[in-house]
Design a protein around this motif. Structure first.
Motif, PDB file in Angstrom:
ATOM      1  N   GLN A   1     -22.823 -40.152 -25.998  1.00  0.00           N
ATOM      2  CA  GLN A   1     -23.772 -39.585 -25.032  1.00  0.00           C
ATOM      3  C   GLN A   1     -24.143 -38.151 -25.399  1.00  0.00           C
ATOM      4  N   THR A   2     -23.151 -37.350 -25.737  1.00  0.00           N
ATOM      5  CA  THR A   2     -23.449 -35.953 -26.083  1.00  0.00           C
ATOM      6  C   THR A   2     -24.253 -35.865 -27.377  1.00  0.00           C
ATOM      7  N   MET A   3     -23.952 -36.759 -28.331  1.00  0.00           N
ATOM      8  CA  MET A   3     -24.715 -36.768 -29.576  1.00  0.00           C
ATOM      9  C   MET A   3     -26.175 -37.137 -29.335  1.00  0.00           C
TER      10      MET A   3
ATOM     11  N   SER B   1     -16.000 -30.620 -25.273  1.00  0.00           N
ATOM     12  CA  SER B   1     -17.182 -31.389 -25.655  1.00  0.00           C
ATOM     13  C   SER B   1     -18.390 -30.970 -24.830  1.00  0.00           C
ATOM     14  N   ILE B   2     -18.179 -30.779 -23.539  1.00  0.00           N
ATOM     15  CA  ILE B   2     -19.269 -30.328 -22.667  1.00  0.00           C
ATOM     16  C   ILE B   2     -19.779 -28.965 -23.126  1.00  0.00           C
ATOM     17  N   ALA B   3     -18.852 -28.042 -23.378  1.00  0.00           N
ATOM     18  CA  ALA B   3     -19.235 -26.669 -23.740  1.00  0.00           C
ATOM     19  C   ALA B   3     -19.975 -26.621 -25.074  1.00  0.00           C
ATOM     20  N   ILE B   4     -19.428 -27.286 -26.100  1.00  0.00           N
ATOM     21  CA  ILE B   4     -20.014 -27.193 -27.439  1.00  0.00           C
ATOM     22  C   ILE B   4     -21.401 -27.813 -27.479  1.00  0.00           C
ATOM     23  N   ASN B   5     -21.611 -28.910 -26.757  1.00  0.00           N
ATOM     24  CA  ASN B   5     -22.920 -29.567 -26.771  1.00  0.00           C
ATOM     25  C   ASN B   5     -23.924 -28.860 -25.863  1.00  0.00           C
ATOM     26  N   PHE B   6     -23.434 -28.269 -24.792  1.00  0.00           N
ATOM     27  CA  PHE B   6     -24.323 -27.483 -23.927  1.00  0.00           C
ATOM     28  C   PHE B   6     -24.859 -26.269 -24.679  1.00  0.00           C
ATOM     29  N   VAL B   7     -23.965 -25.543 -25.336  1.00  0.00           N
ATOM     30  CA  VAL B   7     -24.373 -24.367 -26.115  1.00  0.00           C
ATOM     31  C   VAL B   7     -25.296 -24.785 -27.269  1.00  0.00           C
ATOM     32  N   SER B   8     -24.985 -25.912 -27.892  1.00  0.00           N
ATOM     33  CA  SER B   8     -25.813 -26.386 -29.001  1.00  0.00           C
ATOM     34  C   SER B   8     -27.238 -26.682 -28.544  1.00  0.00           C
ATOM     35  N   GLY B   9     -27.371 -27.270 -27.357  1.00  0.00           N
ATOM     36  CA  GLY B   9     -28.703 -27.551 -26.834  1.00  0.00           C
ATOM     37  C   GLY B   9     -29.515 -26.273 -26.655  1.00  0.00           C
ATOM     38  N   LEU B  10     -28.882 -25.227 -26.124  1.00  0.00           N
ATOM     39  CA  LEU B  10     -29.568 -23.940 -25.948  1.00  0.00           C
ATOM     40  C   LEU B  10     -29.907 -23.310 -27.303  1.00  0.00           C
ATOM     41  N   GLU B  11     -28.993 -23.451 -28.254  1.00  0.00           N
ATOM     42  CA  GLU B  11     -29.216 -22.909 -29.588  1.00  0.00           C
ATOM     43  C   GLU B  11     -30.391 -23.606 -30.274  1.00  0.00           C
ATOM     44  N   LEU B  12     -30.443 -24.918 -30.150  1.00  0.00           N
ATOM     45  CA  LEU B  12     -31.552 -25.677 -30.733  1.00  0.00           C
ATOM     46  C   LEU B  12     -32.882 -25.246 -30.124  1.00  0.00           C
ATOM     47  N   GLU B  13     -32.882 -25.101 -28.813  1.00  0.00           N
ATOM     48  CA  GLU B  13     -34.099 -24.665 -28.132  1.00  0.00           C
ATOM     49  C   GLU B  13     -34.532 -23.286 -28.621  1.00  0.00           C
ATOM     50  N   TYR B  14     -33.562 -22.390 -28.795  1.00  0.00           N
ATOM     51  CA  TYR B  14     -33.856 -21.030 -29.259  1.00  0.00           C
ATOM     52  C   TYR B  14     -34.523 -21.057 -30.639  1.00  0.00           C
ATOM     53  N   PHE B  15     -33.940 -21.815 -31.558  1.00  0.00           N
ATOM     54  CA  PHE B  15     -34.503 -21.883 -32.915  1.00  0.00           C
ATOM     55  C   PHE B  15     -35.868 -22.564 -32.928  1.00  0.00           C
ATOM     56  N   MET B  16     -36.002 -23.632 -32.161  1.00  0.00           N
ATOM     57  CA  MET B  16     -37.257 -24.395 -32.170  1.00  0.00           C
ATOM     58  C   MET B  16     -38.398 -23.619 -31.537  1.00  0.00           C
ATOM     59  N   ASP B  17     -38.101 -22.853 -30.499  1.00  0.00           N
ATOM     60  CA  ASP B  17     -39.142 -22.025 -29.864  1.00  0.00           C
ATOM     61  C   ASP B  17     -39.688 -20.978 -30.827  1.00  0.00           C
ATOM     62  N   ARG B  18     -38.859 -20.600 -31.793  1.00  0.00           N
ATOM     63  CA  ARG B  18     -39.279 -19.596 -32.775  1.00  0.00           C
ATOM     64  C   ARG B  18     -39.740 -20.221 -34.087  1.00  0.00           C
ATOM     65  N   GLY B  19     -39.853 -21.536 -34.077  1.00  0.00           N
ATOM     66  CA  GLY B  19     -40.332 -22.224 -35.267  1.00  0.00           C
ATOM     67  C   GLY B  19     -39.344 -22.256 -36.412  1.00  0.00           C
ATOM     68  N   GLU B  20     -38.083 -21.937 -36.147  1.00  0.00           N
ATOM     69  CA  GLU B  20     -37.061 -21.928 -37.201  1.00  0.00           C
ATOM     70  C   GLU B  20     -36.399 -23.316 -37.279  1.00  0.00           C
ATOM     71  N   MET B  21     -37.186 -24.280 -37.760  1.00  0.00           N
ATOM     72  CA  MET B  21     -36.746 -25.674 -37.741  1.00  0.00           C
ATOM     73  C   MET B  21     -35.580 -25.937 -38.693  1.00  0.00           C
ATOM     74  N   ARG B  22     -35.510 -25.178 -39.772  1.00  0.00           N
ATOM     75  CA  ARG B  22     -34.409 -25.378 -40.711  1.00  0.00           C
ATOM     76  C   ARG B  22     -33.082 -25.013 -40.054  1.00  0.00           C
ATOM     77  N   LYS B  23     -33.065 -23.898 -39.324  1.00  0.00           N
ATOM     78  CA  LYS B  23     -31.847 -23.492 -38.620  1.00  0.00           C
ATOM     79  C   LYS B  23     -31.511 -24.503 -37.519  1.00  0.00           C
ATOM     80  N   ALA B  24     -32.560 -24.996 -36.859  1.00  0.00           N
ATOM     81  CA  ALA B  24     -32.341 -25.990 -35.807  1.00  0.00           C
ATOM     82  C   ALA B  24     -31.717 -27.256 -36.400  1.00  0.00           C
ATOM     83  N   LYS B  25     -32.194 -27.657 -37.562  1.00  0.00           N
ATOM     84  CA  LYS B  25     -31.656 -28.852 -38.226  1.00  0.00           C
ATOM     85  C   LYS B  25     -30.183 -28.662 -38.562  1.00  0.00           C
ATOM     86  N   TYR B  26     -29.854 -27.500 -39.123  1.00  0.00           N
ATOM     87  CA  TYR B  26     -28.461 -27.216 -39.464  1.00  0.00           C
ATOM     88  C   TYR B  26     -27.577 -27.204 -38.216  1.00  0.00           C
TER      89      TYR B  26
END
Length: 470
Positions: A130-132, A54-79
């Protein structure tokens, strides 16, 4: 391992505090992560793997969301956010509701689906929420993604609130994870919170629980109206002082480690309506559902019909969160229906009643709600409620009822008074007084709570924690 145990108080906690305060601040989160994993593994080592996942999957997801959002790829971030939420809920659903689903399918299908009952990982409902909240808040831009896996792991696994809450959202402790204040005064406040909670749990909840357990084993035909009400009252007090005491201990432990957690209870049994009750009971859970379910559904900004739908969804899920059984679902819907009635039908009518009647109205409805909560099945809940109302059972009163009324009267009065702010608010003034005699009196009271609780735990054979099963 539970907080109200000799091993925790005299072995685990002292070792943790020594290690925590010996290391420089930059290593404190690492120590917190390691000791929290030990705490979690103490009862069921295999489920540490699940927590680490749970720690690993949500930690990686947070970085992934940041990556997509920094590039304006909000649709990918939503998915990405949806997929992570689905994984979190999938894990929770599998371990908590798998057996419930199969049992209900077996009840309607012409054949049985074989399955093995799974032990519920302790605290999974709490750390999943909490992770959600972290992933959703990163997607919303409310918090920044955490780049340090140790810091994020310490947040998810933090032992003070791991198994019983409060549900600590990442946004509430984001800054504290990076920088927090530790002082002798704050540590002392933490000790007082912990001892206050220990006293609630050990001296009141456990003894009220013993009365409830003794009555609960009686058959419906052996239980009088008086006995049924005493049993329900005992459980009403047990669950408040059990869960509330544990939350106080969590807040105290947090302060000892430099954290500030939200208070989870605000004297709920002093409420004057069910609406007011749920502003005071398990505040972190109510606020979580409001923030991440009710408001996204439209809250009360939509029409009345949809607003009622939203309330029923939220309260159905609230019941389901507490347990995989129909009585929990009906318990949630029970409150949802009452809240709808108060909001759309009674409106301001309750406020016109005398204050005493408002309290009676609330506590009676809450007690009937606890019958749904503590009963092993929906049928047994209906039977117990019937006994409370004089339907079936062993008449109005019996020797058993009179025995528990007389033997538990003093404890019941202490519990009832203790569930109000009357004593605590006055005592709180003494705690912060500059009068040395009042300060000494506080020290003596807390020392007394500690010594009596310890003596009780040394000989105790009954020391459960109700929220372990959630």
């Amino acid at each position: 391992m539970i907080f109200s145990s000799i091993f925790f108080v005299f072995a685990y906690l002292p070792i943790v505090l020594i290690l925590y305060y010996l290391v420089p601040f930059k290593f404190k989160n690492l120590v917190l992560l390691l000791v929290s994993l030990v705490f979690y593994a103490w009862g069921e080592p295999v489920y540490v793997v699940l927590m680490l996942f749970s720690i690993a999957i949500n930690f990686v997801s947070g970085l992934e969301l940041e990556y997509f959002m920094d590039r304006g790829e909000m649709r990918k971030a939503k998915y990405a956010c949806i997929v992570t939420a689905a994984i979190n809920l999938g894990v929770l659903g599998f371990y908590k509701y798998y057996g419930f689903v199969i049992e209900n399918l077996n009840a309607i299908l012409p054949f049985d689906i074989p399955y093995t009952k799974l032990a519920l990982p302790i605290g999974i409902s709490f750390y999943t929420f909490q992770t959600m909240s972290y992933v959703i808040d990163v997607y919303r831009g409310k918090v920044k993604a955490q780049h340090n896996p140790i810091t994020f792991g310490a947040y998810v696994s933090m032992f003070p609130q791991l198994i019983a809450g409060p549900i600590v959202r990442y946004s509430d402790v984001e800054q504290q994870l990076m920088k927090r204040t530790m002082s002798i005064r704050k540590f002392g406040d933490g000790v007082m919170w912990f001892l206050q909670g220990l006293g609630k749990k050990v001296l009141i909840a456990n003894n009220m629980g013993s009365i409830y357990e003794a009555i609960a084993v009686l058959g419906a035909s052996e239980t009088s109206v008086l006995t049924a009400w005493i049993g329900c009252f005992a459980y009403t007090m047990q669950i408040y002082f059990d869960f509330g005491g544990y939350s106080d201990m969590a807040i105290g432990l947090g302060k000892m480690l430099g954290f500030e957690f939200m208070e989870n209870f605000n004297y709920p049994y002093t409420a004057k309506s069910i609406t007011d009750f749920w502003r005071r009971w398990h505040i972190s859970l109510s606020s979580w559902f409001k923030e991440y379910v009710y408001i996204p559904l439209g809250g009360n900004r939509v029409g009345q019909a949809k607003s009622i739908r939203n309330l029923l969804i939220v309260w159905g899920l609230t019941g389901l969160w507490h347990g995989a059984a129909w009585n929990f679902i009906f318990w949630g819907l029970y409150y949802g229906i009452i809240l709808i009635i108060e909001k759309y039908i009674l409106k301001g009518a309750l406020e016109k009643l005398p204050s005493a009647l408002q309290h009676v109205y609330t506590i009676v409805l809450v007690m009937f709600g606890w019958v749904l909560f503590f009963s092993p099945s929906l049928g047994s809940a209906v039977s117990y409620m019937g006994t409370m109302l004089g339907i079936g059972g062993a008449g109005l009163a019996d020797l058993t009822g009179w025995y528990y009324l007389k033997s538990g009267l003093v404890l019941g009065i202490i519990a009832a008074v203790g569930s109000t702010p009357v004593v605590y608010r006055r005592f709180s003034k003494w705690e912060h007084s500059r009068n040395p005699y009042k300060q000494i009196a506080c020290v003596v009271v807390y020392a007394g709570i500690f010594l009596i609780s310890t003596a009780y735990l040394v000989n105790a054979t009954y020391n459960p924690f109700l929220y372990f099963r959630f």
